[in-house]
Design a protein around this motif. Structure first.
Motif, PDB file in Angstrom:
ATOM      1  N   GLY A 419     -63.756  64.511  52.901  1.00  0.00           N
ATOM      2  CA  GLY A 419     -62.616  64.052  52.219  1.00  0.00           C
ATOM      3  C   GLY A 419     -62.505  64.444  51.577  1.00  0.00           C
ATOM      4  O   GLY A 419     -61.853  64.642  50.717  1.00  0.00           O
ATOM      5  N   ILE A 420     -62.448  66.177  51.542  1.00  0.00           N
ATOM      6  CA  ILE A 420     -61.853  67.121  50.176  1.00  0.00           C
ATOM      7  C   ILE A 420     -61.023  67.935  50.769  1.00  0.00           C
ATOM      8  O   ILE A 420     -60.714  68.523  50.803  1.00  0.00           O
ATOM      9  N   PHE A 421     -61.403  67.726  52.258  1.00  0.00           N
ATOM     10  CA  PHE A 421     -61.005  68.918  53.030  1.00  0.00           C
ATOM     11  C   PHE A 421     -59.368  69.598  53.331  1.00  0.00           C
ATOM     12  O   PHE A 421     -59.167  70.432  54.285  1.00  0.00           O
ATOM     13  N   ASP A 422     -58.554  68.388  53.288  1.00  0.00           N
ATOM     14  CA  ASP A 422     -57.377  68.292  53.558  1.00  0.00           C
ATOM     15  C   ASP A 422     -56.528  69.711  52.498  1.00  0.00           C
ATOM     16  O   ASP A 422     -55.788  70.125  53.127  1.00  0.00           O
ATOM     17  N   GLN A 423     -55.970  69.177  51.386  1.00  0.00           N
ATOM     18  CA  GLN A 423     -55.571  70.641  50.237  1.00  0.00           C
ATOM     19  C   GLN A 423     -56.705  70.871  50.306  1.00  0.00           C
ATOM     20  O   GLN A 423     -55.717  72.558  50.133  1.00  0.00           O
ATOM     21  N   PHE A 424     -58.035  71.178  50.805  1.00  0.00           N
ATOM     22  CA  PHE A 424     -58.440  72.912  50.428  1.00  0.00           C
ATOM     23  C   PHE A 424     -58.434  73.958  51.442  1.00  0.00           C
ATOM     24  O   PHE A 424     -58.306  74.728  51.439  1.00  0.00           O
ATOM     25  N   SER A 425     -57.801  72.876  52.849  1.00  0.00           N
ATOM     26  CA  SER A 425     -58.245  73.896  53.459  1.00  0.00           C
ATOM     27  C   SER A 425     -56.847  74.191  54.303  1.00  0.00           C
ATOM     28  O   SER A 425     -56.599  75.901  53.681  1.00  0.00           O
ATOM     29  N   ALA A 426     -55.227  74.353  53.822  1.00  0.00           N
ATOM     30  CA  ALA A 426     -54.352  74.272  52.877  1.00  0.00           C
ATOM     31  C   ALA A 426     -54.719  75.877  52.150  1.00  0.00           C
ATOM     32  O   ALA A 426     -54.117  77.130  52.367  1.00  0.00           O
ATOM     33  N   ASN A 427     -55.472  75.215  51.128  1.00  0.00           N
ATOM     34  CA  ASN A 427     -55.570  76.812  50.060  1.00  0.00           C
ATOM     35  C   ASN A 427     -56.065  77.871  50.436  1.00  0.00           C
ATOM     36  O   ASN A 427     -55.943  79.152  50.197  1.00  0.00           O
ATOM     37  N   VAL A 428     -57.235  77.272  51.008  1.00  0.00           N
ATOM     38  CA  VAL A 428     -58.231  78.748  52.052  1.00  0.00           C
ATOM     39  C   VAL A 428     -57.467  79.374  53.058  1.00  0.00           C
ATOM     40  O   VAL A 428     -57.757  80.537  52.392  1.00  0.00           O
ATOM     41  N   LEU A 429     -56.362  78.416  53.003  1.00  0.00           N
ATOM     42  CA  LEU A 429     -55.695  80.023  54.492  1.00  0.00           C
ATOM     43  C   LEU A 429     -54.394  80.333  53.979  1.00  0.00           C
ATOM     44  O   LEU A 429     -54.323  81.330  54.219  1.00  0.00           O
ATOM     45  N   GLN A 430     -54.058  79.680  52.724  1.00  0.00           N
ATOM     46  CA  GLN A 430     -52.634  80.934  51.851  1.00  0.00           C
ATOM     47  C   GLN A 430     -53.710  81.938  51.155  1.00  0.00           C
ATOM     48  O   GLN A 430     -52.749  82.632  51.121  1.00  0.00           O
ATOM     49  N   LYS A 431     -54.827  81.426  50.970  1.00  0.00           N
ATOM     50  CA  LYS A 431     -55.854  82.591  49.905  1.00  0.00           C
ATOM     51  C   LYS A 431     -55.398  83.388  51.048  1.00  0.00           C
ATOM     52  O   LYS A 431     -55.851  84.811  50.800  1.00  0.00           O
ATOM     53  N   LEU A 432     -56.921  83.441  51.934  1.00  0.00           N
ATOM     54  CA  LEU A 432     -57.100  84.690  53.221  1.00  0.00           C
ATOM     55  C   LEU A 432     -56.266  85.155  53.569  1.00  0.00           C
ATOM     56  O   LEU A 432     -56.141  86.316  54.285  1.00  0.00           O
ATOM     57  N   SER A 433     -54.668  84.836  53.758  1.00  0.00           N
ATOM     58  CA  SER A 433     -53.340  85.361  54.658  1.00  0.00           C
ATOM     59  C   SER A 433     -52.745  86.061  53.451  1.00  0.00           C
ATOM     60  O   SER A 433     -51.557  86.987  53.955  1.00  0.00           O
ATOM     61  N   ALA A 434     -52.859  85.755  52.306  1.00  0.00           N
ATOM     62  CA  ALA A 434     -51.942  86.249  51.509  1.00  0.00           C
ATOM     63  C   ALA A 434     -51.534  87.843  50.920  1.00  0.00           C
ATOM     64  O   ALA A 434     -52.712  88.341  50.901  1.00  0.00           O
ATOM     65  N   VAL A 435     -50.424  88.292  50.844  1.00  0.00           N
ATOM     66  CA  VAL A 435     -50.437  90.020  50.800  1.00  0.00           C
ATOM     67  C   VAL A 435     -50.918  90.248  49.465  1.00  0.00           C
ATOM     68  O   VAL A 435     -51.492  91.501  49.545  1.00  0.00           O
ATOM     69  N   ASP A 436     -51.023  89.316  48.518  1.00  0.00           N
ATOM     70  CA  ASP A 436     -51.359  89.774  47.320  1.00  0.00           C
ATOM     71  C   ASP A 436     -52.760  90.385  46.896  1.00  0.00           C
ATOM     72  O   ASP A 436     -52.956  90.609  46.336  1.00  0.00           O
ATOM     73  N   GLU A 437     -53.643  89.792  48.476  1.00  0.00           N
ATOM     74  CA  GLU A 437     -54.766  89.944  48.124  1.00  0.00           C
ATOM     75  C   GLU A 437     -55.534  90.407  48.985  1.00  0.00           C
ATOM     76  O   GLU A 437     -56.112  89.524  50.357  1.00  0.00           O
ATOM     77  N   PRO A 438     -55.096  91.817  50.065  1.00  0.00           N
ATOM     78  CA  PRO A 438     -55.481  92.167  51.423  1.00  0.00           C
ATOM     79  C   PRO A 438     -56.556  92.311  51.836  1.00  0.00           C
ATOM     80  O   PRO A 438     -57.347  92.653  52.774  1.00  0.00           O
ATOM     81  N   THR A 439     -57.980  92.449  50.274  1.00  0.00           N
ATOM     82  CA  THR A 439     -58.868  92.834  50.356  1.00  0.00           C
ATOM     83  C   THR A 439     -59.878  91.599  50.918  1.00  0.00           C
ATOM     84  O   THR A 439     -60.925  91.897  51.320  1.00  0.00           O
TER      85      THR A 439
END
Length: 498
Positions: A419-439
């Motif tokens: 029930g909470i994974f819709d927006q959570f999924s998008a946020n997680v993927l954005q975090k993992l693939s973001a260039v400002d957090e390459p590590t």
């Protein structure tokens, strides 16, 4: 079409050809017929070890049937049940030439009457027996249950041969037990007793007290009380205590303390359905312990001294304590449900390579603005972890904080909360693939979102471009992902993107 004498001649020639083929050594040249008997016996043992019925082997050919019927070790597994009137759904009926009809459940012979027990034991010869007892059903006549109990435990003819025994139910009238001697279990090495009946406990319990070979015990506190003064504990290698619910064992805690302290050879310990150790538990040394499953407070882990412990599972809601530093130098695998991990970061087991975290109370890890508290998961706090599984996490910022504390993790599995994974999924993927957090998760080569039980319910169409962009970005950085799987809701199997 040949007629008359010509037809008879053709039939005669055919008979000669068949007789010649059957008497020639060519059929015996097949590799299966040239295998040594010992090799075939090992194959049969391995097959039955996969929970398969030995009856199936008897249907291949007469040679195999004769071998199987004369291999008592294949028939040592018995399932004794009192369902005499209804069919047991997972049983199978076989007709074996020379032995008649045999019912089996997997590799176990199904016995519903004392006469069937006799036949099954006859096939088992003199080999040690593996018996599973389930005599409980209301439509079974009480006298029949008593006969079954007396057949098994009334003399030592059977109990003296029992090596493994599981008692799921064993109901019997108390009057049937007055005249029988205490059973003897001289070679019993494994016992599982799940729901003891009050009349059976003293009789079987007294016999168990004399067991010298017992190595694995799975029972409730009632049986432990009977066996607490027996000599079985020093040689025990596996002990599972089945509780009756959550909370503590209260007055029984002292009994548990005393018997576990005697287990000098214990390698596996499971305390299920109650909290142990408690405040009253003294320090217990278990130098041979390798695996443990229990529920307790963080400070109580200090009561256990287990320098060889490699696997730990902490059940139910488990609270840590930031002032506690436990010492498990060999701990390699940890699975727990918890509100915090302060005690773990404080202890920082040097060999911890696999961490399964079921995170509870996500809101307690956030400040009033909705951002993670700085002390939740210290950055680079668990450098040795190579495999991380996270269940129940609800906030992508908390996940980012957690991933930074395990920078060397190579395999990451994220199991969403329903029930909470819709927006959570998008946020997680954005975090993992973001260039400002390459590590963030830079050393991870295998990543999985969701599973069959915890599917990703977000929109596949909206997230797939982001996934493909992430895979491409990792390739361009010469740090490609070996596997990126997503278990989408309503789809099976998972989709692979790497």
């Amino acid at each position: 079409m040949p007629k008359g004498g010509a037809r008879v001649d053709l039939l005669a020639e055919g008979r000669v050809s068949i007789n010649h083929f059957s008497s020639s050594p060519r059929p015996l040249a097949s590799p299966i017929f040239r295998l040594p008997v010992e090799t075939l016996e090992n194959i049969f043992e391995a097959y039955v070890g996969l929970q398969e019925s030995p009856c199936r082997l008897t249907l291949v050919c007469s040679q195999w049937r004769n071998m199987v019927l004369h291999m008592p070790s294949l028939w040592r597994h018995l399932y004794i049940h009192d369902n005499q009137h209804n069919h047991i759904w997972n049983s199978r009926r076989w007709f074996v030439p020379g032995a008649g009809f045999i019912y089996t459940i997997g590799r176990r012979q199904l016995c519903k009457t004392p006469e069937e027990v006799d036949s099954a034991i006859h096939r088992a010869g003199a080999t040690p027996l593996d018996i599973d007892l389930d005599v409980n059903h209301s439509y079974s006549i009480s006298g029949d249950r008593d006969k079954m109990f007396l057949k098994i435990f009334g003399t030592n003819d059977i109990t003296s041969r029992v090596e493994c025994m599981k008692i799921t139910h064993m109901h019997v009238r108390g009057s049937s037990l007055r005249s029988i001697p205490d059973p003897s279990f001289p070679i019993l090495s494994k016992l599982v007793w799940l729901q003891p009946m009050v009349y059976c406990i003293p009789v079987i319990g007294r016999g168990l007290c004399q067991s010298k070979q017992l190595q694995s015990l799975n029972v409730g506190i009632t049986i432990v009380e009977i066996l607490k003064d027996a000599e079985i504990w020093s040689g025990l290698r596996s002990f599972t205590l089945q509780g009756t619910g959550t909370g503590s064992f209260n007055s029984d805690s002292a009994i548990i303390d005393s018997v576990i302290a005697k287990c000098k050879s214990l390698e596996e310990l499971k305390i299920l359905g109650g909290h142990w150790p408690t405040d009253q538990t003294p320090i217990i040394k278990l130098t041979a312990l390798r695996h443990i499953e229990l529920s307790c407070e963080g400070r109580d882990l200090l009561k256990i001294h287990a320098p060889s412990l490699t696997t730990m599972q902490l059940l139910e809601i488990w609270k840590g304590n930031p002032t506690v530093s436990v010492d498990f130098p060999a701990l390699a695998t940890l699975k727990l449900r918890t509100l915090d991990l302060q005690w773990l970061y404080q202890s920082n087991p040097p060999e911890l390579s696999s961490l399964y975290l079921h995170l509870l109370g996500n809101r307690s890890l956030l400040d009033r603005s909705g951002f993670p508290l700085p002390g939740n998961f210290p950055e680079n706090g668990l450098m040795a972890v190579r495999e991380l599984t996270v269940e129940g996490i609800e906030n992508h910022r908390i996940l980012s904080q957690l991933l930074k504390s395990v920078p060397n993790s190579q395999r990451i599995t994220i199991l969403p909360r329903s029930g909470i994974f819709d927006q959570f999924s998008a946020n997680v993927l954005q975090k993992l693939s973001a260039v400002d957090e390459p590590t963030l998760a830079v050393n991870a080569h295998t990543i999985q979102f969701g599973s069959g039980l915890f599917p990703v319910s977000a929109s596949k169409a909206s997230l797939e471009p982001r996934l493909q962009e992430w895979v491409t970005s990792r390739r361009q950085q010469r740090n490609p992902l070996r596997s990126l799987k997503v278990h989408w809701f309503g789809e099976d199997p998972a989709t692979e993107y790497a």
